[in-house]
Design an enzyme around this catalytic site. Structure first.
Site, PDB file in Angstrom:
ATOM      1  N   ARG A  59     -24.710   4.662  -2.067  1.00 14.76           N
ATOM      2  CA  ARG A  59     -23.475   3.883  -2.294  1.00 14.76           C
ATOM      3  C   ARG A  59     -22.966   4.079  -3.724  1.00 14.76           C
ATOM      4  O   ARG A  59     -21.786   3.977  -4.003  1.00 14.76           O
ATOM      5  CB  ARG A  59     -23.690   2.384  -1.994  1.00 14.76           C
ATOM      6  CG  ARG A  59     -22.470   1.522  -2.354  1.00 14.76           C
ATOM      7  CD  ARG A  59     -22.404   0.186  -1.609  1.00 14.76           C
ATOM      8  NE  ARG A  59     -23.628  -0.535  -1.594  1.00 14.76           N
ATOM      9  CZ  ARG A  59     -24.159  -1.195  -2.645  1.00 14.76           C
ATOM     10  NH1 ARG A  59     -23.534  -1.210  -3.805  1.00 14.76           N
ATOM     11  NH2 ARG A  59     -25.298  -1.826  -2.515  1.00 14.76           N
ATOM     12  N   TYR A 112       2.864   3.530   4.521  1.00 15.76           N
ATOM     13  CA  TYR A 112       2.079   3.391   5.750  1.00 15.76           C
ATOM     14  C   TYR A 112       1.983   1.900   6.093  1.00 15.76           C
ATOM     15  O   TYR A 112       1.651   1.078   5.221  1.00 15.76           O
ATOM     16  CB  TYR A 112       0.706   4.035   5.530  1.00 15.76           C
ATOM     17  CG  TYR A 112      -0.237   3.855   6.679  1.00 15.76           C
ATOM     18  CD1 TYR A 112       0.136   4.222   7.983  1.00 15.76           C
ATOM     19  CD2 TYR A 112      -1.507   3.326   6.496  1.00 15.76           C
ATOM     20  CE1 TYR A 112      -0.739   4.055   9.046  1.00 15.76           C
ATOM     21  CE2 TYR A 112      -2.386   3.167   7.550  1.00 15.76           C
ATOM     22  CZ  TYR A 112      -1.999   3.530   8.827  1.00 15.76           C
ATOM     23  OH  TYR A 112      -2.859   3.378   9.872  1.00 15.76           O
ATOM     24  N   ASP A 184       0.393   7.282  -3.623  1.00 17.34           N
ATOM     25  CA  ASP A 184      -0.287   7.792  -2.432  1.00 17.34           C
ATOM     26  C   ASP A 184       0.281   9.178  -2.161  1.00 17.34           C
ATOM     27  O   ASP A 184       1.453   9.328  -1.799  1.00 17.34           O
ATOM     28  CB  ASP A 184      -0.035   6.832  -1.262  1.00 17.34           C
ATOM     29  CG  ASP A 184      -0.765   7.250   0.014  1.00 17.34           C
ATOM     30  OD1 ASP A 184      -1.003   8.455   0.199  1.00 17.34           O
ATOM     31  OD2 ASP A 184      -1.086   6.362   0.828  1.00 17.34           O
ATOM     32  N   LYS A 209      -6.105  13.040   6.625  1.00 19.90           N
ATOM     33  CA  LYS A 209      -4.910  13.845   6.925  1.00 19.90           C
ATOM     34  C   LYS A 209      -5.067  15.280   6.417  1.00 19.90           C
ATOM     35  O   LYS A 209      -6.014  15.946   6.773  1.00 19.90           O
ATOM     36  CB  LYS A 209      -3.676  13.164   6.340  1.00 19.90           C
ATOM     37  CG  LYS A 209      -3.668  11.652   6.491  1.00 19.90           C
ATOM     38  CD  LYS A 209      -3.688  11.203   7.943  1.00 19.90           C
ATOM     39  CE  LYS A 209      -3.710   9.690   8.034  1.00 19.90           C
ATOM     40  NZ  LYS A 209      -4.237   9.192   9.283  1.00 19.90           N
TER      41      LYS A 209
END
Ligand code: LCS
Length: 402
Positions: A59, A112, A184, A209
């Site tokens: 992590r 989005y 973004d 994407k």
């Protein structure tokens, strides 16, 4: 490694982030482990204190993840990057790292859907307010800034309207007001646009994407410009916990090797399709950054090298006709997501942007009839003939119903 410095973008896609590993593999191995052994208690303690270099727990960091992160940071021209479990995890982590209760955000209204919803719901629960503006209009951004504005958040081109925001102008507004510009860059990818060069402070991506490009991974990333921000963001990501895992990092890093080739082909195909759409008698409007009819075409030329693979359009008979097309494509696939090698078609108002609600969609220019096409890297003639066939059904159905 000096020969790897100053590489061109297509070479960077192949080589960036690849380090030296035991046995000399050409690609970074998949370190599929949750934890790493310490040599002694002293060693473990010095790693935790940050006095020794090494890995502790996945992590916190992992060599496979780090290789992919270094690759994206290099492509974006950033200092370092932080791999996340999804694009939404990246956006949430970046906002949580930058904002405190009482702060204000100015955000593009065309983003989005779940990003707008995150700002309106989760972030507002913690005392953060957002003003949504048409960020393609720089004055609207400037006028929305308040003394407590700490973040200007934009997508350019925006999902799904493809509205383009002037990065340099908006970054100046952020600088003048002691705010951070978060961009973004999912729709363009670093191959076509590097927002940091144009003044952005933080870049985020849904790597689901174009970066991964093969529709088989959900992942995100944050790219930052300096060490201080990186350390703060790394702590925030470690606390929130939305990290990417080694196997998905490996897949994304593999995908990036062909990113330049793919972005060229996406753009080459999309320009032909956009022109074909623009001349089709059933079309009401088509929006594509590579068409001179795009309202911010000139701004786009300043900040992206090619227009990318995303097109939106509306048919003369609105949603009814769009529905006929979406239900009749056979080669293009009716599915959300974007940026993969295969062409996808979808309806934002009932799918990706449903959560925003009708009012917010209308304000953002997401009409009920808007159809979004993510152009793949197939032969463009196959895509156009499939659309042609689906479009021909509109006329037939309308003729029948008259
Ligand atoms: N940013 C942009 C511009 C996006 O298009 C998406 C997802 C996200 C962030 C979130 O990324 P994720 O968490 O899904 O990795 N966009 C989608 C879309 O337009 N269709 O399906 C997903």
């Amino acid at each position: 490694m000096s020969s790897k410095k100053n590489m061109n973008m297509d070479s960077k896609c192949v080589h960036a982030g690849v380090g030296e590993y035991e046995y000399g593999p050409v690609v970074p191995p998949i370190y599929q482990t949750s934890t790493f052994k310490f040599e002694s208690t002293e060693h473990g303690a010095s790693l935790f204190k940050g006095e020794a270099e090494g890995y502790i727990y996945t992590r916190m960091s992992n060599p496979t993840v780090e290789a992919m992160e270094n690759s994206v940071a290099d492509l974006e021209g950033g200092y370092k990057a932080l791999g996340c479990g999804s694009g939404m995890a990246a956006i949430h982590t970046a906002l949580a790292a930058l904002l405190n209760a009482g702060d204000h955000v100015v955000a593009s209204e065309a983003v989005y859907g779940p990003t707008a919803t995150l700002l309106r719901t989760v972030m507002s629960k913690f005392g953060i307010t957002t003003t949504f503006v048409d960020s393609s209009n720089v004055d609207e951004v400037r006028n929305a800034v308040k003394p407590e504005t700490r973040v200007i958040y934009i997508e350019t081109p925006g999902n799904p309207t493809l509205a383009i925001t002037d990065l340099e102008a908006v970054s100046k507004i952020a600088r003048d007001n002691n705010a951070e510009l978060v961009v973004d860059n999912t729709f363009m990818s670093p191959v076509l646009q590097q927002p940091i060069k144009h003044g952005a402070d933080v870049v985020v991506h849904s790597m689901t994407k174009f970066l991964n490009g093969h529709a088989d991974v959900v992942a995100g990333i944050i790219i930052v410009k300096d060490e201080k921000t990186y350390k703060h963001f790394r702590k925030t990501l470690n606390q929130i916990g939305g990290v990417i895992d080694p196997f998905n990092s490996f897949l994304v890093h593999r995908g990036i090797k062909t990113l330049a080739l793919r972005m060229n082909k996406h753009s080459e195909n999309a320009i032909k399709i956009a022109e074909w759409l623009e001349n089709h008698p059933e079309i009401k409007w088509v929006k594509y950054p590579g068409l001179k009819s795009h309202p911010q075409y000139e701004i786009g030329l300043k900040q992206h090298s090619q227009p990318g693979g995303m097109i939106t359009f509306e048919l003369k008979n609105g949603f009814a006709a769009g529905e006929t097309v979406m239900n009749n494509v056979k080669f293009c696939q009716l599915a959300v997501s974007l940026g993969g090698v295969e062409t996808l078609i979808q309806h934002p108002a009932s799918m990706t942007h449903l959560s925003m609600g009708k009012e917010a969609r209308e304000a953002a220019g997401i009409t009920e009839g808007l159809v979004r096409l993510s152009v793949g890297i197939e032969n463009v003639d196959d895509i156009i003939s499939d659309l042609e066939e689906a479009f021909s059904k509109i006329t037939k159905e309308e003729t029948v119903s008259v």
